[in-house]
Write an enzyme that holds these catalytic residues in place. Structure first.
Site, PDB file in Angstrom:
ATOM      1  N   GLU A   1       0.809  -1.237   0.000  1.00 33.69           N
ATOM      2  CA  GLU A   1       0.000   0.000   0.000  1.00 33.69           C
ATOM      3  C   GLU A   1       0.834   1.276   0.000  1.00 33.69           C
ATOM      4  O   GLU A   1       0.431   2.287   0.575  1.00 33.69           O
ATOM      5  CB  GLU A   1      -1.001  -0.017   1.167  1.00 33.69           C
ATOM      6  CG  GLU A   1      -2.030  -1.117   0.981  1.00 33.69           C
ATOM      7  CD  GLU A   1      -3.071  -1.211   2.087  1.00 33.69           C
ATOM      8  OE1 GLU A   1      -2.954  -0.499   3.088  1.00 33.69           O
ATOM      9  OE2 GLU A   1      -4.008  -2.018   1.915  1.00 33.69           O
TER      10      GLU A   1
ATOM     11  N   GLU B   1      -5.579  -7.855  -1.435  1.00 37.66           N
ATOM     12  CA  GLU B   1      -5.999  -7.742  -0.035  1.00 37.66           C
ATOM     13  C   GLU B   1      -7.402  -7.183   0.007  1.00 37.66           C
ATOM     14  O   GLU B   1      -7.726  -6.206  -0.662  1.00 37.66           O
ATOM     15  CB  GLU B   1      -5.075  -6.854   0.816  1.00 37.66           C
ATOM     16  CG  GLU B   1      -5.509  -6.888   2.291  1.00 37.66           C
ATOM     17  CD  GLU B   1      -4.698  -5.983   3.224  1.00 37.66           C
ATOM     18  OE1 GLU B   1      -3.472  -5.870   3.046  1.00 37.66           O
ATOM     19  OE2 GLU B   1      -5.333  -5.397   4.126  1.00 37.66           O
TER      20      GLU B   1
HETATM   21  C1  147 Z   1      -4.932  -2.653   5.309  1.00 40.83           C
HETATM   22  C2  147 Z   1      -3.477  -3.077   5.541  1.00 40.83           C
HETATM   23  O1  147 Z   1      -2.845  -3.498   4.361  1.00 40.83           O
HETATM   24  C3  147 Z   1      -3.399  -4.187   6.576  1.00 40.83           C
HETATM   25  O2  147 Z   1      -2.056  -4.414   6.920  1.00 40.83           O
HETATM   26  C4  147 Z   1      -4.204  -3.817   7.797  1.00 40.83           C
HETATM   27  O3  147 Z   1      -3.630  -2.688   8.404  1.00 40.83           O
HETATM   28  C5  147 Z   1      -5.619  -3.502   7.379  1.00 40.83           C
HETATM   29  C6  147 Z   1      -6.531  -3.141   8.528  1.00 40.83           C
HETATM   30  O4  147 Z   1      -7.816  -2.846   8.055  1.00 40.83           O
HETATM   31  O5  147 Z   1      -5.568  -2.383   6.515  1.00 40.83           O
HETATM   32  O6  147 Z   1      -5.048  -1.509   4.522  1.00 40.83           O
HETATM   33  C7  147 Z   1      -6.295  -1.061   4.095  1.00 40.83           C
HETATM   34  C8  147 Z   1      -6.281  -0.185   3.013  1.00 40.83           C
HETATM   35  C9  147 Z   1      -7.471   0.298   2.481  1.00 40.83           C
HETATM   36  C10 147 Z   1      -8.669  -0.050   3.053  1.00 40.83           C
HETATM   37  C11 147 Z   1      -8.696  -0.916   4.140  1.00 40.83           C
HETATM   38  C12 147 Z   1      -7.490  -1.412   4.648  1.00 40.83           C
HETATM   39  N1  147 Z   1      -9.869   0.470   2.539  1.00 40.83           N
HETATM   40  O7  147 Z   1      -9.845   1.197   1.533  1.00 40.83           O
HETATM   41  O8  147 Z   1     -10.940   0.230   3.081  1.00 40.83           O
END
Ligand code: 147
Length: 640
Positions: free
Chosen positions: A162, A247
């Site tokens: 990310e 993810e």
């Molecule tokens: C993610 C991370 O990649 C994970 O490591 C963890 O922190 C997770 C917790 O919710 O979050 O990153 C996200 C990025 C975007 C969204 C959600 C989680 N989103 O757009 O809803």
């Protein structure tokens, strides 16, 4: 659940046509990492640990994951903890660091066909030039070498979770992998959004370097979301390489199950994504951390062995137990029930033998029973179809992965009634199953508790000690002390993913109330060490946690600090006491009795303060910064 057709209901005809076109299904996975979420699983009693691993990986038993994404630990917090790097300092590689390779070995022992995917969130601070550097490429190749040495064949490798992409870095990574003998490792980019594939449209070297486009949370919602629409853009769909939902999730293990199945079906229908990775694999974390019920299962009580299998496990099983990576989606057999997303969705996949097929029907957005007619053609088997169902909107063990009926097609066609709130897998395959192991009752970790660390092997993580920032590993004790100690072994600030905090590690039961925690400490450099108590709710980033800290420095400067999960803190008292110096052993203690807090150095009371804010919580050790201080003889004795 499924039964005779209901009248006056929405009807959908699904064409399971084996000669229809469609993309290759790459498999369903979950993410151990990003991070710290698998930590406590390593310390589970052997019987329950094996049961949990069976529910996650054993074919025909539970989630039966087809892929596993592993965090490449970087010594910095990546959401629920800090995962240790294989290389805390340049050139010193420990392939047995942490628990990810162990977990992968356990997964592979249960399912030799599982595919592994490595991704970094953070990286060690010795790397020069930032994340997008040659040092990082070499470091990732070292990690691949460890994976290979540890019997974990890695098929897929990502960049930086990310944090977007650097096209030249990916091009250089491809060349370096090829030169290092990893030509068969496929690069996934960029574990963020669709900007990378957009850029590849006008950068052929970048396009050639990347094998798979993986985007995150492209089914809208993310945290708490509904996965009502999944999106990839035109450039992504036109690129021709696989598109992955690399993810998605961040949902409670039970209430998140409807969104999980929709992200899989709509991921293909809406966005042509052919893989799904749930974040995270499991919540094997202390219950006072963020996302403590998020994953396919929970396992936050290693001392009791208690665990819980979530509806997310069964939603996943409804796909994984009925397909194999390499099967093909059939576009003719994929769409919205009755043409409307408010009725639900379906996808059909055919086997590589061109005979078996599975249709997955989800009705999580529907409000009434419907009829589904499946017409089988194009060489697919017209033999008996087996129907399995899970109630996702009102989940329970008794309504998960139930073999509800068998249907014999007549002239290649049959009709089923489907209820709202379910996922159905309609298949010609067999061999599905549901595990029967059950969890023991959960209980508190009994006091007194102590650990001398003397029976721990060098380089391992001490039992129950859960790193939040930096890495605390077992090392031989320094300065003339025999036996094993715990040392903070991240010597400089890492390349971080989440915000910085002091290096610290937590242990124990958040319900502990009145107790005295004591630890021996040996400063290896000038600076301040910390003993933590009554550590409760943590929010993000990791330094935002309810707890008390007793801090003492090499010069004897001390303070008792109250820290809130909001991020603010108050110094309750401070002064000067015995200088800890460096290279010598001292004992810190922090006692809690009701609202009375007593701090001691070497058995002498430094200060007693009264505070009623936090009345229970875990213990912890830490350093202010990244000194490589040692700790020994942790004891927690109960108060009255
Ligand atoms: C993610 C991370 O990649 C994970 O490591 C963890 O922190 C997770 C917790 O919710 O979050 O990153 C996200 C990025 C975007 C969204 C959600 C989680 N989103 O757009 O809803």
């Amino acid at each position: 659940t499924a039964g005779a057709p209901a009248s006056a209901a929405t009807s959908t005809t699904i064409s399971a046509n084996g000669s229809s076109g469609g993309r290759t299904f790459d498999g369903i996975g979950a993410i151990s990492g990003g991070g710290g979420n698998s930590r406590l699983l390593k310390d589970y009693p052997a019987a329950q640990q094996s049961q949990i691993l069976d529910y996650l990986f054993k074919p025909g038993y539970g989630a039966d994951l087809q892929m596993l994404k592993l965090e490449i630990g970087g010594d910095a917090n990546s959401t629920d903890g800090s995962e240790p790097s294989i290389e805390h300092t340049r050139g010193v590689v420990n392939c047995n660091a942490g628990y990810e390779f162990w977990l992968a070995q356990q997964a592979k022992a249960r399912n030799p066909n599982i595919a592994f995917y490595g991704l970094a969130w953070a990286a060690p601070g010795w790397i020069s030039g930032g994340f997008w550097s040659t040092d990082t490429i070499n470091y990732l190749i070292s990690w691949l070498g460890c994976a290979k040495a540890d019997g974990v064949p890695v098929s897929y490798l990502g960049g930086w979770n990310e944090r977007g992409f650097n096209a030249d870095w990916y091009i250089n990574l491809r060349t370096a992998l090829n030169n290092a003998g990893y030509g068969d490792v496929k690069i996934v980019a960029d574990d963020s959004g669709w900007d990378a594939v957009d850029a590849a449209a006008s950068n052929s070297a970048f396009n050639n370097a990347v094998s798979i486009w993986g985007a995150h949370y492209s089914c809208n919602g993310g945290d708490g979301g509904n996965a009502d629409t999944c999106s990839s853009d035109a450039a992504a769909k036109a690129n021709g390489k696989p598109l992955w939902d690399s993810e998605q999730g961040s949902q409670d293990m039970n209430t998140g199950a409807p969104a999980l199945i929709r992200a899989i079906t709509r991921g293909y229908i809406d966005a042509k994504m052919t893989s799904y990775f749930n974040w995270p694999l499991i919540a094997a974390i202390y219950p006072n951390l963020p996302y403590s019920t998020v994953g396919l299962m929970t396992a936050g009580s290693p001392w009791s062995g208690a665990y819980s299998v979530g509806a997310n496990t069964w939603a996943t099983a409804q796909v994984t137990q009925f397909t194999q990576p390499g099967w093909k989606f059939l576009d003719s057999g994929s769409g919205y029930l009755g043409g409307s997303e408010s009725n639900g969705t379906y996808v059909t996949l055919k086997s590589t033998n061109n005979s078996d097929y599975t249709t997955i029907v989800e009705t999580t957005t529907a409000s009434a029973a419907q009829n589904v007619t499946i017409n089988v053609s194009g060489g697919l088997s017209t033999g008996t179809a087996h129907v399995w169902a899970t109630n996702l909107n009102n989940p329970s063990t008794g309504a998960s992965l139930i073999h509800t009926q068998d249907v014999t097609p007549s002239n290649g066609s049959y009709t089923l009634s489907v209820q709202p709130g379910y996922v159905y897998s309609i298949t010609t395959t067999t061999g599905q199953g549901k595990g029967t192991a059950t969890s023991p009752a959960s209980g508190a970790l009994a006091l007194p508790y102590s650990d001398t660390f003397d029976s721990d092997a060098t380089n391992t993580e001490a039992k129950y000690l859960s790193d939040m920032q930096g890495s605390f590993e077992v090392r031989p004790c320094a300065n003339g002390r025999s036996g094993q100690c715990v040392q903070q072994v991240t010597p400089v600030i890492p390349i971080e993913w989440q915000n910085d905090s002091d290096a610290f590690s937590l242990l124990g039961d958040p319900t502990w109330s009145n107790y005295t925690v004591k630890v021996d400490v040996n400063l290896q450099q000038a600076g301040t060490a910390e003993l933590l108590g009554r550590a409760g709710t943590q929010s993000r980033p990791q330094g935002n946690q309810n707890l008390y800290k007793f801090r003492v420095s090499n010069t004897g400067a001390w303070s008792i600090v109250k820290n809130y999960s909001s991020g603010s803190s108050t110094t309750l008292a401070s002064g000067t006491t015995t200088a800890l110096g460096t290279g010598t052993w001292h004992t810190l203690s922090l006692g809690f009795q009701g609202t009375t807090i007593t701090a001691m150095v070497d058995g002498n009371t430094v200060k007693t303060v009264t505070d009623s804010t936090f009345l229970s919580g875990q213990v912890g050790i830490g350093v202010v910064g990244y000194q490589t201080d040692q700790f020994d003889n942790l004891t927690i004795t109960p108060g009255t």
